[in-house]
Write an enzyme that holds these catalytic residues in place. Structure first.
Site: not given
Ligand code: ADP
Length: 449
Positions: A119, A238, A294, A297, A340
């Site tokens: 990331k 999340h 990818r 879902v 889902r």
């Molecule tokens: P993962 O790959 O573990 O799913 P992500 O970076 O996609 O992690 O984040 C998953 C979720 O976490 C996001 O959809 C959001 O709900 C929350 N999130 C991620 N970064 C932030 C942030 N900077 N502030 C608030 N919520 C966040």
């Protein structure tokens, strides 16, 4: 469409294996199902043209067993592999090995999978291509002291996130300076345990964002288009529970502007095949958080609104075909919602594997059910608990909500507890009806009942 590939091996299970199988069949391409011993009676195997057992129940011995999957492809004469989502879909080494065996990986290049899987590298690349980011550290944090300095600069609350993160793991919030020490150690320990990599970075923790993501598709000839956004703000821990296309929070002009930035960035990157860029959206601003290399879902909501088969597009592109259309040809019609449904207790979220004594899926105009369930199927305890995706499409959001309510009421899964009742409650909530929710809304809603 015959002639694209001789035969496609589908390296997955459940509804997504069926989803890919359906696209192959409509394109006239034979496909091969693979399965663990626990899945011998699974629907994706029962409906398959041919199938190969690749190992015992545990995913690491079957659906993650690269040697067994490559052997299955070789013995069945498959010349391409579709990984679905989860399992090996974002594993760059697997994609490399597929290509080293002279087969086609239906997805992006291994280099792009690798880049977006880290990331920190993903954010660095996107920033250099003009995509806006959530404010935070400039790459990996090397010490707690550095974390303190960056946190003071961006302002609390902050989030410590794992570079290798996924599934919401390795992510900890610090609401004030006193909490940073613990967030730092817990996030790193979790990242080490889950991903074998404790590299972390810091982001400002947004207090009321929406999760809005953009579906893109790029061919090998430099053409990139987007299929609009999905709003995936309804999350618990999340993890997404319900998704919509389009987002009730953004305008057509905002979609067009974001789409233009993203497609230009991916064209410069030389990206190929399907991808999703995830953003947090707050106060009118989009901030990139990660890219998934990818199929997602929640891809069906996009398919319903755009009238496109994204798996078919993935297969065509992997075979070297050009998209054959441009951004102006893509139309957005009506509104789609996906629920889902998981084999979980709707109150405690404990998994509820077991025998489904009766199964009845809803139907009618604008209703789609992507599921591998059937009456008499035993949901195994070894895999993800999602058992069905219920997708509805209607001319307006209000009509889509009405259609989802009546479809949920028709849906019957007897024998095990599922999250159907939770979805019914969400669909009745005034905040949902108003489209007035952020990523934090659902946890409070669930907790309040
Ligand atoms: P993962 O790959 O573990 O799913 P992500 O970076 O996609 O992690 O984040 C998953 C979720 O976490 C996001 O959809 C959001 O709900 C929350 N999130 C991620 N970064 C932030 C942030 N900077 N502030 C608030 N919520 C966040």
């Amino acid at each position: 469409m015959a002639g694209l590939f001789q035969k496609i091996l589908i390296a997955n299970r459940g509804e997504i294996a069926l989803r890919v199988q359906r696209a192959c069949r409509e394109m006239g391409i034979p496909s091969v199902a693979v399965h663990s011993t626990a899945d011998a009676q699974a629907m994706h195997v029962r409906l398959a043209d041919e199938s190969v057992c690749i190992g015992p129940p545990a995913a690491r011995d079957s659906y993650l067993n690269v040697a067994a999957i490559l052997s299955a492809a070789t013995i069945t004469g498959a010349d391409a592999i579709h990984p679905g989502y989860g399992f090996l879909s974002e594993n760059a080494e697997f994609a490399d090995m597929v290509e080293a065996h002279g087969l086609t990986f239906i997805g992006p290049s291994p280099a792009h999978i690798r880049m977006m899987g880290d990331k920190i590298a993903a954010k660095t690349a996107m920033a250099s291509l003009g995509v806006p980011l959530v404010p935070g550290s400039d790459g990996e944090l090397t010490s707690l002291e550095e974390a303190r300095t960056v946190a003071a600069r961006v302002g609390y609350p902050v989030l410590i996130k794992a570079a290798a993160g996924g599934g919401g793991r390795g992510m900890k919030v610090a609401f004030a300076a006193e909490e940073l020490d613990e967030a730092w150690s817990v996030a790193r320990a979790e990242a080490r345990a889950a991903f074998g990599n404790d590299a972390v970075y810091l982001e400002k923790y947004l207090d009321r964002p929406r999760h809005i993501e953009l579906q893109v598709m790029a061919d090998a000839h430099g053409h990139v288009v987007h299929f609009g956004e999905r709003d995936c703000s309804l999350q618990r821990r999340h993890q997404k529970l319900l998704e919509e296309a389009g987002s009730p929070a953004i305008t057509r002009a905002q979609r067009d502007a974001l789409g233009a930035t993203v497609t230009a960035a991916l064209a410069r990157l030389g990206y190929r095949n399907a991808g999703t860029l995830e953003f947090l959206y707050q106060d009118g601003q989009f901030a990139f958080i990660e890219m998934n290399t990818r199929l997602q879902v929640e891809h069906p909501v996009t398919e319903m609104v755009c009238g496109v088969d994204l798996v078919r597009e993935q297969i065509r592109i992997a075979a070297g075909q050009a998209l054959g259309y441009g951004q102006p040809d893509i139309r957005f019609n009506g509104h789609a919602i996906e629920c889902r449904i998981t084999a979980e207790d709707p109150e405690t979220f404990m998994p509820t594997p077991g025998m489904v004594s009766a199964f009845h899926a809803p139907g009618g105009l604008g209703v789609r059910v992507d599921s591998a369930l059937y009456s008499g199927y035993k949901v195994p305890p070894y895999y993800d608990s999602m058992i069905a995706k219920l997708i509805v499409h209607a001319p307006t959001r209000a009509e889509a909500i009405a259609r989802m309510r009546r479809s949920l009421a028709e849906f019957a899964v007897v024998g095990i507890k599922t999250t159907l009742p939770l979805h019914q409650r969400i669909l009745e909530a005034p905040e949902f009806e108003a489209g007035d929710y952020t990523i934090h809304w659902l946890e409070r809603f669930v907790g309040a009942h």
